[in-house]
Design an enzyme around this catalytic site. Structure first.
Site, mmCIF file in Angstrom:
data_model
loop_
_atom_site.group_PDB
_atom_site.id
_atom_site.type_symbol
_atom_site.label_atom_id
_atom_site.label_comp_id
_atom_site.label_asym_id
_atom_site.label_seq_id
_atom_site.Cartn_x
_atom_site.Cartn_y
_atom_site.Cartn_z
ATOM 1 N N HIS A 32 -31.486 57.478 -15.718
ATOM 2 C CA HIS A 32 -32.580 56.960 -14.897
ATOM 3 C C HIS A 32 -33.069 58.087 -13.984
ATOM 4 C CE1 HIS A 32 -34.946 53.955 -12.768
ATOM 5 N NE2 HIS A 32 -34.568 54.544 -11.651
ATOM 6 N N MET A 49 -36.915 51.046 -23.639
ATOM 7 C CA MET A 49 -37.660 50.201 -22.701
ATOM 8 C C MET A 49 -37.505 48.697 -22.953
ATOM 9 S SD MET A 49 -38.823 52.529 -20.775
ATOM 10 C CE MET A 49 -40.097 51.798 -19.750
HETATM 11 C C1 GRF Z 1 -36.794 59.613 -18.711
HETATM 12 O O1 GRF Z 1 -37.345 59.999 -17.482
HETATM 13 C C2 GRF Z 1 -35.583 58.743 -18.500
HETATM 14 O O2 GRF Z 1 -34.863 59.061 -17.347
HETATM 15 C C3 GRF Z 1 -36.185 57.370 -18.360
HETATM 16 O O3 GRF Z 1 -37.260 57.343 -19.256
HETATM 17 C C4 GRF Z 1 -37.716 58.677 -19.485
HETATM 18 C C5 GRF Z 1 -37.651 58.907 -20.961
HETATM 19 O O4 GRF Z 1 -38.179 60.135 -21.343
HETATM 20 N N1 GRF Z 1 -35.195 56.344 -18.579
HETATM 21 P P1 GRF Z 1 -37.845 60.726 -22.766
HETATM 22 O O5 GRF Z 1 -38.304 59.679 -23.778
HETATM 23 O O6 GRF Z 1 -36.383 60.966 -22.839
HETATM 24 O O7 GRF Z 1 -38.649 61.979 -22.881
#
Ligand code: GRF
Length: 217
Positions: free
Chosen positions: A112, A93
């Site tokens: 994504h 993030m």
């Molecule tokens: C997922 O939905 C991914 O596509 C997005 O953030 C979320 C992360 O989930 N970029 P995780 O940490 O992999 O469970």
């Protein structure tokens, strides 16, 4: 088989996509090896999972770095230390500087939870529900400086059902993510996905040609 691509995964939280990559990479014939799971948040639950599963982990707390560049210097040092050749963002993030993105051009991928270029940014499932689309999905793409852009490597289409909430929809899309991401990393690591003119070509492309109808015909 040629050497496995040394791949680092960057996370910020739960890490369920990271888990799907780590699990896939356990197969002897998988073309990538996960050499590091790093998080900008030391308390990311995904870090604990990776550690418990024998994957080298590292927390690089962005709050203890004065600038984005200083954080990226630490990250680059960590990537160099493990000899990373590919970087897979999995729920990471932090926005990256154009210089860092350029350094990893065509060697850094992201997942994504929408069919890009629709619904970039946060709250993708809310966006999809507000738009009333009947099909959404997820996308794995090469990372470019602008958020959620970059040549598309692979996508999965997921039906939107009447009565879906952001939670039910994200659960259905997440299941697809967990299949799509390992398969897309495989394409990149094996050299089957090539980027030419900002578009990806897949060699020996095989696919089911039947459309997905929502609702069913
Ligand atoms: C997922 O939905 C991914 O596509 C997005 O953030 C979320 C992360 O989930 N970029 P995780 O940490 O992999 O469970």
């Amino acid at each position: 088989m040629s050497a496995k691509k040394r791949t680092a995964i960057l996370i910020s939280g739960r890490g369920s996509n990271m888990q799907s990559l780590v699990n896939a990479a356990r197969a002897a014939d998988y073309p990538a090896e996960i050499v590091l799971v790093a998080s900008n948040r030391p308390d990311a639950p995904g870090l604990a999972w990776a550690e418990a599963n024998g994957v080298p982990t590292l927390a690089i707390d962005h709050t203890s770095h004065a600038t984005r560049e200083a954080f990226e210097d630490s990250l680059q040092e960590a990537l160099d230390a493990v000899g990373a050749e590919l970087v897979a963002l999995a729920g990471f993030m932090r926005l990256m500087t154009p210089a860092f993105v350029e350094r990893w051009r065509d060697r850094m991928i992201n997942i994504h939870p929408s069919l890009l270029p629709s619904f970039k940014g946060l709250h993708t499932h809310e966006q999809a529900l507000a738009a009333g689309v009947k099909i959404t999905g997820c996308t794995v793409h090469l990372v470019r400086a602008e958020m959620d852009t970059g040549p598309i490597i692979a996508q999965a289409a997921v039906p939107v059902l009447s009565g879906d909430t952001p939670d039910t929809l994200s659960g259905r899309v997440l299941e697809a993510e967990h299949k799509l991401y390992p398969s897309a990393l495989k394409l990149v690591a094996s050299g089957r996905a090539r980027c030419e003119g900002e578009k990806i070509t897949i060699s020996q492309d095989v696919m089911a040609l039947s459309p997905l109808y929502v609702p069913s015909l």
